[in-house]
Design an enzyme around this catalytic site. Structure first.
Site, PDB file in Angstrom:
ATOM      1  N   SER A 241       0.831  -1.215   0.000  1.00  0.00           N
ATOM      2  CA  SER A 241       0.000   0.000   0.000  1.00  0.00           C
ATOM      3  C   SER A 241       0.860   1.258   0.000  1.00  0.00           C
ATOM      4  O   SER A 241       0.597   2.208  -0.757  1.00  0.00           O
ATOM      5  CB  SER A 241      -0.963   0.008   1.194  1.00  0.00           C
ATOM      6  OG  SER A 241      -0.275  -0.163   2.407  1.00  0.00           O
ATOM      7  N   HIS A 271      -2.384  -8.665   2.011  1.00  0.00           N
ATOM      8  CA  HIS A 271      -1.977  -7.421   2.708  1.00  0.00           C
ATOM      9  C   HIS A 271      -3.080  -7.063   3.721  1.00  0.00           C
ATOM     10  O   HIS A 271      -3.403  -7.863   4.586  1.00  0.00           O
ATOM     11  CB  HIS A 271      -1.712  -6.359   1.639  1.00  0.00           C
ATOM     12  CG  HIS A 271      -1.049  -5.101   2.115  1.00  0.00           C
ATOM     13  ND1 HIS A 271      -0.410  -4.995   3.313  1.00  0.00           N
ATOM     14  CD2 HIS A 271      -0.933  -3.874   1.521  1.00  0.00           C
ATOM     15  CE1 HIS A 271       0.075  -3.763   3.453  1.00  0.00           C
ATOM     16  NE2 HIS A 271      -0.238  -3.057   2.379  1.00  0.00           N
ATOM     17  N   HIS A 318       5.282 -12.953   7.140  1.00  0.00           N
ATOM     18  CA  HIS A 318       5.565 -11.570   6.731  1.00  0.00           C
ATOM     19  C   HIS A 318       6.705 -11.551   5.729  1.00  0.00           C
ATOM     20  O   HIS A 318       7.620 -12.375   5.809  1.00  0.00           O
ATOM     21  CB  HIS A 318       5.924 -10.688   7.937  1.00  0.00           C
ATOM     22  CG  HIS A 318       5.749  -9.239   7.655  1.00  0.00           C
ATOM     23  ND1 HIS A 318       6.763  -8.470   7.112  1.00  0.00           N
ATOM     24  CD2 HIS A 318       4.678  -8.423   7.786  1.00  0.00           C
ATOM     25  CE1 HIS A 318       6.308  -7.236   6.948  1.00  0.00           C
ATOM     26  NE2 HIS A 318       5.050  -7.182   7.343  1.00  0.00           N
ATOM     27  N   ASP A 373      -2.267  -8.340  11.691  1.00  0.00           N
ATOM     28  CA  ASP A 373      -3.664  -8.682  11.423  1.00  0.00           C
ATOM     29  C   ASP A 373      -4.170  -9.850  12.262  1.00  0.00           C
ATOM     30  O   ASP A 373      -5.377 -10.096  12.317  1.00  0.00           O
ATOM     31  CB  ASP A 373      -3.832  -9.009   9.933  1.00  0.00           C
ATOM     32  CG  ASP A 373      -3.435  -7.833   9.054  1.00  0.00           C
ATOM     33  OD1 ASP A 373      -3.844  -6.698   9.373  1.00  0.00           O
ATOM     34  OD2 ASP A 373      -2.700  -8.031   8.074  1.00  0.00           O
TER      35      ASP A 373
HETATM   36  N1  CMX Z   1       0.281 -19.804   5.687  1.00  0.00           N
HETATM   37  C1  CMX Z   1       0.655 -20.751   4.798  1.00  0.00           C
HETATM   38  N2  CMX Z   1       1.727 -20.642   3.994  1.00  0.00           N
HETATM   39  C2  CMX Z   1       2.459 -19.539   4.122  1.00  0.00           C
HETATM   40  C3  CMX Z   1       2.170 -18.519   5.057  1.00  0.00           C
HETATM   41  C4  CMX Z   1       1.007 -18.681   5.851  1.00  0.00           C
HETATM   42  N3  CMX Z   1       0.624 -17.774   6.723  1.00  0.00           N
HETATM   43  N4  CMX Z   1       3.097 -17.538   4.961  1.00  0.00           N
HETATM   44  C5  CMX Z   1       3.948 -17.920   3.981  1.00  0.00           C
HETATM   45  N5  CMX Z   1       3.554 -19.112   3.479  1.00  0.00           N
HETATM   46  C6  CMX Z   1       4.163 -19.835   2.371  1.00  0.00           C
HETATM   47  C7  CMX Z   1       4.083 -19.005   1.098  1.00  0.00           C
HETATM   48  O1  CMX Z   1       2.794 -19.092   0.506  1.00  0.00           O
HETATM   49  C8  CMX Z   1       5.192 -19.593   0.264  1.00  0.00           C
HETATM   50  O2  CMX Z   1       4.727 -20.824  -0.258  1.00  0.00           O
HETATM   51  P1  CMX Z   1       5.118 -21.283  -1.768  1.00  0.00           P
HETATM   52  O3  CMX Z   1       6.627 -21.261  -1.801  1.00  0.00           O
HETATM   53  O4  CMX Z   1       4.537 -22.641  -1.877  1.00  0.00           O
HETATM   54  O5  CMX Z   1       4.513 -20.264  -2.673  1.00  0.00           O
HETATM   55  C9  CMX Z   1       6.253 -19.906   1.316  1.00  0.00           C
HETATM   56  O6  CMX Z   1       5.541 -20.020   2.570  1.00  0.00           O
HETATM   57  C10 CMX Z   1       7.336 -18.862   1.438  1.00  0.00           C
HETATM   58  O7  CMX Z   1       6.728 -17.605   1.648  1.00  0.00           O
HETATM   59  P2  CMX Z   1       7.483 -16.489   2.521  1.00  0.00           P
HETATM   60  O8  CMX Z   1       8.718 -16.123   1.790  1.00  0.00           O
HETATM   61  O9  CMX Z   1       7.621 -16.946   3.930  1.00  0.00           O
HETATM   62  O10 CMX Z   1       6.425 -15.302   2.543  1.00  0.00           O
HETATM   63  P3  CMX Z   1       6.204 -14.144   1.441  1.00  0.00           P
HETATM   64  O11 CMX Z   1       7.144 -13.044   1.708  1.00  0.00           O
HETATM   65  O12 CMX Z   1       6.171 -14.721   0.068  1.00  0.00           O
HETATM   66  O13 CMX Z   1       4.708 -13.706   1.786  1.00  0.00           O
HETATM   67  C11 CMX Z   1       2.918 -13.085   3.157  1.00  0.00           C
HETATM   68  C12 CMX Z   1       4.409 -12.946   2.918  1.00  0.00           C
HETATM   69  C13 CMX Z   1       2.502 -12.103   4.245  1.00  0.00           C
HETATM   70  C14 CMX Z   1       2.167 -12.748   1.876  1.00  0.00           C
HETATM   71  C15 CMX Z   1       2.604 -14.548   3.600  1.00  0.00           C
HETATM   72  O14 CMX Z   1       3.278 -14.821   4.805  1.00  0.00           O
HETATM   73  C16 CMX Z   1       1.134 -14.836   3.744  1.00  0.00           C
HETATM   74  O15 CMX Z   1       0.477 -15.168   2.747  1.00  0.00           O
HETATM   75  N6  CMX Z   1       0.548 -14.679   4.994  1.00  0.00           N
HETATM   76  C17 CMX Z   1      -0.865 -14.833   5.201  1.00  0.00           C
HETATM   77  C18 CMX Z   1      -1.609 -13.573   4.766  1.00  0.00           C
HETATM   78  C19 CMX Z   1      -1.357 -12.429   5.736  1.00  0.00           C
HETATM   79  O16 CMX Z   1      -1.455 -12.578   6.937  1.00  0.00           O
HETATM   80  N7  CMX Z   1      -1.068 -11.241   5.195  1.00  0.00           N
HETATM   81  C20 CMX Z   1      -0.916 -10.016   5.996  1.00  0.00           C
HETATM   82  C21 CMX Z   1       0.526  -9.511   6.081  1.00  0.00           C
HETATM   83  C22 CMX Z   1       0.593  -8.236   6.887  1.00  0.00           C
HETATM   84  C23 CMX Z   1      -0.080  -7.097   6.172  1.00  0.00           C
HETATM   85  O17 CMX Z   1       0.412  -6.684   5.111  1.00  0.00           O
HETATM   86  O18 CMX Z   1      -1.116  -6.599   6.632  1.00  0.00           O
END
Ligand code: CMX
Length: 435
Positions: A241, A271, A318, A373
């Protein structure tokens, strides 16, 4: 010129000159490199933008102009008799790099109250939308409906000197921040309370008045809104954002256009929408398990089912952080202080004990800890605020403080149009194979 603008002008004059010198004398100095994984993987960690209002450390969490969240809770001025920081104080800090006095914060509360009048056409625009339009969609439309009052756009049209961009951006930012709670509360009341709107109370502070217009009159809920609006305000510049606001703003779009762009980005489930997803997931879990006091084994089973069905566990993980989010911990502390014995809060705390171990065992999740969150919804539910599709709007109102303070700096620095280089997948293939 008002006192905050005066301070901003004085500081911006010095800092813009410093930046010009860096660009002129050290513009060619090599600072960082990029690897193929970063190009494919969402540009993680590439140091490629300037953002002064806050900075995020993977281990320590967010610092706003050098202050951590516990420090802000201690040092920022409070509402009379209250314990939580006033977000006005954080905006002041982010804009002019100093903790304001009580008087300065009270001045800012009044200043925003005096700028908070929202034109009738904005409400008419919102009323023309189907009632089930997602609140975040209504929010961006509400912001866009205010764009016609942009001072920046008007002055640009009249041939404004580029040296004055910061001034018009400051005015737009102050006006937009002042009006957002009124627009946001209007959306809440129209969507969930039959259009029974509540008039603003200009004697309240910005967040307290927002709580009042939402219609949740518990004094602790006002305290929660003060804390909530403070901790969600900024998370350095690279998050989706903030980056979107900066990117759109770099084309010299005004504050309304830029902020609306950022809000569309916040509305995605990876996000800001994650705050609605968390509570939706918890409610579904309660229904599926048939209890609001699940055991840790039941939680573990439900988490594994979520993962097995190809979904993420919302509120966990994250892109930058590698420890429990200090914003999560601040909300947990709030719950300890203000709330006792709440089943939804207890579930959030039990999940904190179970989810990291399950995600950690997957071996691929870089950060198994809760983010901001994971906790916010349970606090809102405690005060009877159960309409979770609205939660991201609260995040959005708060996020305005950081991104708009920074947008003022973007204009004061005269930052350039953002235009990174993209590469094709063929270029990447050949670049890595020749290495
Ligand atoms: N549940 C399940 N799997 C998860 C996960 C979660 N909470 N967090 C990461 N992973 C997975 C990813 O999907 C990714 O899987 P693939 O390799 O199979 O695609 C793997 O773990 C590696 O990801 P990462 O490098 O640890 O995380 P990213 O930087 O790619 O993504 C985020 C970060 C936040 C998008 C991810 O942790 C996520 O999807 N979390 C759940 C959604 C969430 O809570 N978002 C809010 C974030 C805070 C905000 O901006 O408000």
């Amino acid at each position: 010129m008002d006192q905050l603008k005066e301070k901003f002008k004085a500081l911006a004059t010095i800092k813009a000159q410093e930046l010009k010198t860096i660009a002129k004398e050290y513009g060619e100095v090599q600072l960082d490199t990029v690897n193929a994984g970063q190009i494919i993987g969402g540009m993680r960690g590439i140091k490629a933008m300037l953002w002064d209002t806050s900075s995020l450390d993977a281990e320590e969490g967010i610092r706003f102009r050098g202050y951590s969240i516990p420090e802000l809770r201690e040092k920022l001025p409070k509402f009379e008799g209250g314990k939580e920081p006033l977000p006005e104080g954080l905006f002041w800090l982010m804009l002019v790099d100093e903790i304001p006095t009580q008087e300065e914060v009270e001045w800012l509360s009044k200043e925003w109250a005096s700028r908070a009048n929202v034109e009738e056409q904005v409400f008419k625009t919102l009323d023309s939308l189907p009632i089930d339009t997602h609140p975040m969609t209504q929010f961006t439309i509400g912001v866009m409906a205010m764009q016609s009052s942009s001072i920046f756009a008007k002055k640009y049209d009249e041939g404004m000197n580029r040296n004055d961009y910061w001034d018009a951006m400051y005015e737009d930012s102050m006006n937009l921040i002042a009006k957002l709670p009124r627009v946001a509360a209007y959306i809440y009341r129209r969507s969930f309370h039959g259009g029974n709107h509540i008039a603003p109370n200009p004697d309240l502070d910005w967040a307290g008045n927002f709580a009042h217009m939402l219609g949740i009159d518990h004094p602790d809920f006002r305290s929660l809104m003060r804390l909530y609006m403070t901790i969600h305000a900024d998370h350095e510049g690279g998050n989706a954002s903030a980056h979107t606001v900066h990117l759109v703003g770099s084309t010299l779009s005004d504050a309304y256009l830029s902020f609306a762009g950022g809000m569309n980005s916040l509305a995605g489930p990876l996000h800001g929408l994650a705050n609605q997803e968390v509570i939706k997931w918890i409610f579904n879990m309660i229904e599926s398990l048939g209890t609001n006091t699940p055991t840790k084994d039941q939680l573990r089973t439900y988490i594994n089912e979520t993962l097995a069905s190809g979904q993420v566990v919302p509120g966990y993980g994250h892109a930058v952080l590698r420890r429990p989010d200090p914003r999560f911990m601040a909300q947990k502390e709030f719950a300890h202080e203000y709330i006792s014995d709440d089943p939804t809060v207890q579930i959030v705390w039990d999940l904190f004990e179970v989810v990291p171990e399950v995600l950690g065992a997957l071996g691929k999740v870089k950060n198994p800890w809760p983010n901001v969150d994971a906790h916010s919804g349970a606090l809102l539910v405690h005060y009877g605020f159960t309409e979770y599709s609205y939660y991201t709007v609260l995040f959005g109102v708060s996020r305005a403080l950081g991104v708009l303070a920074q947008l003022c700096w973007d204009r004061a620095y005269g930052l350039s149009l953002e235009r990174p280089k993209s590469v094709t997948s063929d270029w990447l293939k050949s670049a890595v194979s020749s290495n």
